[in-house]
Write a protein that holds these residues in place. Structure first.
Motif, PDB file in Angstrom:
ATOM      1  N   PHE B  93      26.096  20.578 -28.099  1.00  0.00           N
ATOM      2  CA  PHE B  93      26.948  20.759 -27.408  1.00  0.00           C
ATOM      3  C   PHE B  93      24.490  20.318 -25.920  1.00  0.00           C
ATOM      4  CE2 PHE B  93      29.754  23.045 -28.335  1.00  0.00           C
ATOM      5  CZ  PHE B  93      31.161  22.325 -27.133  1.00  0.00           C
ATOM      6  N   ASP B  94      24.943  19.710 -24.489  1.00  0.00           N
ATOM      7  CA  ASP B  94      23.606  19.781 -24.174  1.00  0.00           C
ATOM      8  C   ASP B  94      24.159  19.471 -22.973  1.00  0.00           C
ATOM      9  OD1 ASP B  94      21.210  19.125 -23.854  1.00  0.00           O
ATOM     10  OD2 ASP B  94      21.072  17.963 -25.402  1.00  0.00           O
ATOM     11  N   LEU B  95      22.903  19.015 -21.501  1.00  0.00           N
ATOM     12  CA  LEU B  95      23.465  18.962 -20.534  1.00  0.00           C
ATOM     13  C   LEU B  95      22.689  18.128 -20.345  1.00  0.00           C
ATOM     14  CD1 LEU B  95      24.456  19.766 -17.827  1.00  0.00           C
ATOM     15  CD2 LEU B  95      22.061  20.940 -17.547  1.00  0.00           C
ATOM     16  N   SER B  96      23.369  16.871 -19.257  1.00  0.00           N
ATOM     17  CA  SER B  96      22.959  15.519 -18.651  1.00  0.00           C
ATOM     18  C   SER B  96      22.337  15.775 -16.990  1.00  0.00           C
ATOM     19  CB  SER B  96      23.375  14.374 -18.919  1.00  0.00           C
ATOM     20  OG  SER B  96      22.965  13.364 -18.167  1.00  0.00           O
ATOM     21  N   ILE B  97      21.774  16.106 -16.686  1.00  0.00           N
ATOM     22  CA  ILE B  97      21.015  15.412 -15.135  1.00  0.00           C
ATOM     23  C   ILE B  97      20.848  14.209 -14.691  1.00  0.00           C
ATOM     24  CG2 ILE B  97      19.204  17.326 -13.314  1.00  0.00           C
ATOM     25  CD1 ILE B  97      18.672  19.271 -15.167  1.00  0.00           C
ATOM     26  N   ASP B  98      21.536  14.530 -13.313  1.00  0.00           N
ATOM     27  CA  ASP B  98      21.925  13.431 -12.844  1.00  0.00           C
ATOM     28  C   ASP B  98      22.089  12.070 -13.463  1.00  0.00           C
ATOM     29  OD1 ASP B  98      20.961  14.795 -10.655  1.00  0.00           O
ATOM     30  OD2 ASP B  98      19.432  14.368 -10.792  1.00  0.00           O
ATOM     31  N   GLY B  99      23.104  11.933 -14.408  1.00  0.00           N
ATOM     32  CA  GLY B  99      23.534  10.381 -15.313  1.00  0.00           C
ATOM     33  C   GLY B  99      22.302  10.330 -16.008  1.00  0.00           C
ATOM     34  N   ALA B 100      21.208  11.399 -16.701  1.00  0.00           N
ATOM     35  CA  ALA B 100      20.747  10.558 -17.727  1.00  0.00           C
ATOM     36  C   ALA B 100      20.509  11.302 -18.856  1.00  0.00           C
ATOM     37  CB  ALA B 100      18.783  11.382 -17.026  1.00  0.00           C
ATOM     38  N   ALA B 101      20.092  11.178 -20.134  1.00  0.00           N
ATOM     39  CA  ALA B 101      20.091  11.145 -21.287  1.00  0.00           C
ATOM     40  C   ALA B 101      20.020  12.407 -21.310  1.00  0.00           C
ATOM     41  CB  ALA B 101      19.136  10.154 -21.915  1.00  0.00           C
ATOM     42  N   ALA B 102      21.166  12.812 -22.475  1.00  0.00           N
ATOM     43  CA  ALA B 102      20.740  14.792 -22.886  1.00  0.00           C
ATOM     44  C   ALA B 102      19.372  14.618 -22.879  1.00  0.00           C
ATOM     45  CB  ALA B 102      21.788  14.720 -24.716  1.00  0.00           C
ATOM     46  N   ARG B 103      19.347  16.269 -21.864  1.00  0.00           N
ATOM     47  CA  ARG B 103      18.120  16.537 -21.408  1.00  0.00           C
ATOM     48  C   ARG B 103      17.603  17.160 -23.128  1.00  0.00           C
ATOM     49  NH1 ARG B 103      15.604  18.917 -17.434  1.00  0.00           N
ATOM     50  NH2 ARG B 103      14.135  20.479 -17.763  1.00  0.00           N
ATOM     51  N   LEU B 131      19.152  27.616 -16.878  1.00  0.00           N
ATOM     52  CA  LEU B 131      18.229  28.023 -16.293  1.00  0.00           C
ATOM     53  C   LEU B 131      17.732  26.657 -16.326  1.00  0.00           C
ATOM     54  CD1 LEU B 131      18.003  29.019 -14.020  1.00  0.00           C
ATOM     55  CD2 LEU B 131      15.646  30.513 -15.471  1.00  0.00           C
ATOM     56  N   ILE B 132      17.917  25.494 -14.924  1.00  0.00           N
ATOM     57  CA  ILE B 132      16.701  24.619 -15.015  1.00  0.00           C
ATOM     58  C   ILE B 132      15.726  24.695 -13.566  1.00  0.00           C
ATOM     59  CG2 ILE B 132      16.976  21.958 -15.079  1.00  0.00           C
ATOM     60  CD1 ILE B 132      18.698  22.987 -16.861  1.00  0.00           C
ATOM     61  N   THR B 133      14.634  24.734 -14.088  1.00  0.00           N
ATOM     62  CA  THR B 133      13.616  25.064 -13.414  1.00  0.00           C
ATOM     63  C   THR B 133      13.044  23.561 -12.496  1.00  0.00           C
ATOM     64  OG1 THR B 133      11.465  25.199 -15.068  1.00  0.00           O
ATOM     65  CG2 THR B 133      13.120  27.577 -14.688  1.00  0.00           C
ATOM     66  N   GLY B 134      12.406  24.382 -11.803  1.00  0.00           N
ATOM     67  CA  GLY B 134      11.622  23.028 -11.119  1.00  0.00           C
ATOM     68  C   GLY B 134      12.167  21.802 -10.522  1.00  0.00           C
ATOM     69  N   LEU B 135      13.177  21.954 -10.061  1.00  0.00           N
ATOM     70  CA  LEU B 135      14.208  20.647  -9.632  1.00  0.00           C
ATOM     71  C   LEU B 135      13.829  20.270  -8.068  1.00  0.00           C
ATOM     72  CD1 LEU B 135      17.963  20.824 -10.592  1.00  0.00           C
ATOM     73  CD2 LEU B 135      15.659  18.937 -11.277  1.00  0.00           C
ATOM     74  N   ALA B 136      13.717  18.855  -8.414  1.00  0.00           N
ATOM     75  CA  ALA B 136      13.221  18.979  -6.831  1.00  0.00           C
ATOM     76  C   ALA B 136      14.125  18.509  -5.667  1.00  0.00           C
ATOM     77  CB  ALA B 136      12.889  17.051  -6.583  1.00  0.00           C
ATOM     78  N   ALA B 137      13.865  18.866  -4.153  1.00  0.00           N
ATOM     79  CA  ALA B 137      14.916  18.676  -3.475  1.00  0.00           C
ATOM     80  C   ALA B 137      15.891  17.537  -3.674  1.00  0.00           C
ATOM     81  CB  ALA B 137      14.575  19.134  -1.875  1.00  0.00           C
ATOM     82  N   GLY B 138      17.395  17.720  -3.280  1.00  0.00           N
ATOM     83  CA  GLY B 138      18.515  16.514  -3.019  1.00  0.00           C
ATOM     84  C   GLY B 138      19.311  17.057  -3.636  1.00  0.00           C
ATOM     85  N   ALA B 139      20.429  15.853  -3.941  1.00  0.00           N
ATOM     86  CA  ALA B 139      21.462  15.973  -4.377  1.00  0.00           C
ATOM     87  C   ALA B 139      21.184  15.830  -6.291  1.00  0.00           C
ATOM     88  CB  ALA B 139      22.799  14.327  -3.774  1.00  0.00           C
ATOM     89  N   HIS B 140      22.179  16.587  -6.584  1.00  0.00           N
ATOM     90  CA  HIS B 140      22.227  16.036  -8.444  1.00  0.00           C
ATOM     91  C   HIS B 140      23.146  17.028  -8.730  1.00  0.00           C
ATOM     92  CE1 HIS B 140      17.692  16.758  -8.696  1.00  0.00           C
ATOM     93  NE2 HIS B 140      17.509  18.035  -7.313  1.00  0.00           N
TER      94      HIS B 140
END
Lengths: 135, 178
Positions: B93-103, B131-140
Motif C-alpha cells: 500500500f502507498d498514498l498518492s497526494i494530489d494525484g501524483a505517483a505513489a509517494r 502523517l504528511i508534514t509540511g503540506l502547502a496551504a490549499g486544496a489537496h
C-alpha cells in the motif's frame, strides 16, 4: 501508467492478467475493478493499438476460465471435499485411519489407500500451513 | 472557519472586537473543526487488482479531499482484504497526494509505504496511518494506492458479501492536524 477503463462484467482477474501478459507482454501491468468498471493498466509505452488489443482481450475473456494454478487448487478442493475425511473431527479421522490401516489384508490394499490419502493430506497440510484455504 | 495566523499584539494596543473575533474566536473555531474528510465507502462489491505497480483503488469514491491552511495532515485507511487462493500473495500500500505517483515508491521504497503477506482466503485487516508534514496551504487530495506481487488482491467494501463476516466498508479519512 496508461489506464483503459471498460464497463464492468464478470471476470477472473488473475486469468485476465495472464491473458493480457500473453497478448501484450511487459506492456500489461494488471487489472483492477471498482465502481468505475474494469481498469486495464498498461505502461506509458503502450500505443493506441496496444489499448485496442487490451480491450479485445477483455472482450474475449471467459470469466469461467481459470489459470493452471487455480485449476490445480480446484482439483484438490474437489478431491478433498469428496474424500472420506471431509467434515470429520481430528479424533474421528484418527479412528477412521486407524481402523482402515488395521484392516489392510495386503500390501496392495495399503498402496491403494495411501495413493488416495497421501497426496490429499500433503496438499491439505501445505495449503493450511500457508493459510490459503479454509478447509 | 478558516485559520488566520495570530497577530502579534502591541503594548497598550486596543483590543478590538474585530481583532478578537478574527484572531481568537475564529481561530478557536478553526481548531475545533479542522479541515476533514471521512469516507466510509460501500462499493456494493469487492474492489480488486492484479496490478504489480501501484495503482489507485478508486480516484472517484475513495479519494479524500480537504483544503488546508498549511502544515501537517493525518491520513488514515482501514480496509479488509483477501487474496485469490492460488499461492501465497503479498499486498503493498502507498498514498498518492494530489494525484501524483505513489509517494513512497517515489522515494525509492519499491514496496511502497507498507506491505505484508496475504496468505489466506480469510479476510484480513489493513490499518494504515500517514502523517504528511509540511503540506502547502490549499486544496489537496489523498488516494489509497495498492499493488500485488502476483495473483489478485480484493478489498472488501460492501454489505452484500456471501459471508456476513466479510461485510465491511473501506474507510479513508484525512484531517489537517497542525
Amino acid at each position: 501508467m496508461r489506464d483503459v477503463v471498460a464497463e464492468f462484467k464478470p471476470f477472473n482477474p488473475t486469468r485476465l492478467h495472464e491473458e493480457l501478459l500473453a497478448a501484450l507482454g511487459g506492456l500489461a501491468v494488471g487489472v483492477s475493478s471498482g465502481a468505475s468498471g474494469i481498469t486495464l493498466h498498461l505502461t506509458d509505452e503502450a500505443t493506441d493499438e496496444d489499448e485496442a488489443t487490451a480491450l479485445a482481450v477483455l472482450e474475449a475473456h471467459d470469466p469461467l476460465a481459470v489459470t493452471a494454478e487455480q485449476a490445480a487448487m480446484l482439483q484438490f478442493v474437489a478431491a478433498w471435499r469428496g474424500g472420506a475425511l471431509i467434515g470429520k473431527t481430528p479424533a474421528q479421522i484418527y479412528q477412521v485411519l486407524g481402523a482402515q490401516i488395521n484392516g489392510w489384508a495386503s500390501l496392495a490394499d495399503a498402496k491403494a489407500d495411501l495413493r488416495d490419502w497421501l497426496p490429499l493430506i500433503g496438499a491439505a497440510l501445505w495449503y493450511l500451513l500457508r493459510g490459503e484455504l479454509d478447509l | 472557519m478558516a485559520w488566520t495566523t495570530p497577530k502579534t499584539w502591541s503594548v497598550d494596543e486596543l483590543l478590538s472586537a474585530a481583532n478578537y473575533n478574527t484572531h481568537i474566536r475564529d481561530n478557536l473555531n478553526a481548531l475545533k473543526a479542522p479541515p476533514s474528510h471521512v469516507i466510509e465507502r460501500d462499493n456494493t462489491a469487492l474492489y480488486s487488482t492484479t496490478s504489480t505497480t501501484m495503482v489507485a483503488v478508486d480516484t472517484t469514491n475513495l479519494r479524500a479531499s480537504i483544503t488546508t491552511t498549511g502544515g501537517d495532515v493525518w491520513v488514515h485507511f482501514t480496509g479488509t482484504i483477501h487474496a485469490d487462493a492460488a499461492t501465497g500473495r503479498r499486498a503493498y500500500f502507498d498514498l498518492s497526494i494530489d494525484g501524483a505517483a505513489a509517494r513512497y515508491v517515489g522515494q525509492g521504497y519499491a514496496g511502497g509505504y507498507c506491505g505484508g503477506a496475504v496468505t489466506s482466503t480469510i479476510a484480513q485487516l489493513v490499518s494504515i496511518d500517514w502523517l504528511i508534514t509540511g503540506l502547502a496551504a490549499g486544496a489537496h487530495t489523498f488516494d489509497i494506492m495498492w499493488m500485488a506481487d502476483a495473483g489478485t488482491l480484493y478489498l472488501h467494501a460492501d454489505k452484500v458479501d456471501a459471508l456476513a463476516s466479510n461485510e465491511q466498508p473501506a474507510v479513508l479519512w484525512a484531517r489537517e492536524v497542525s
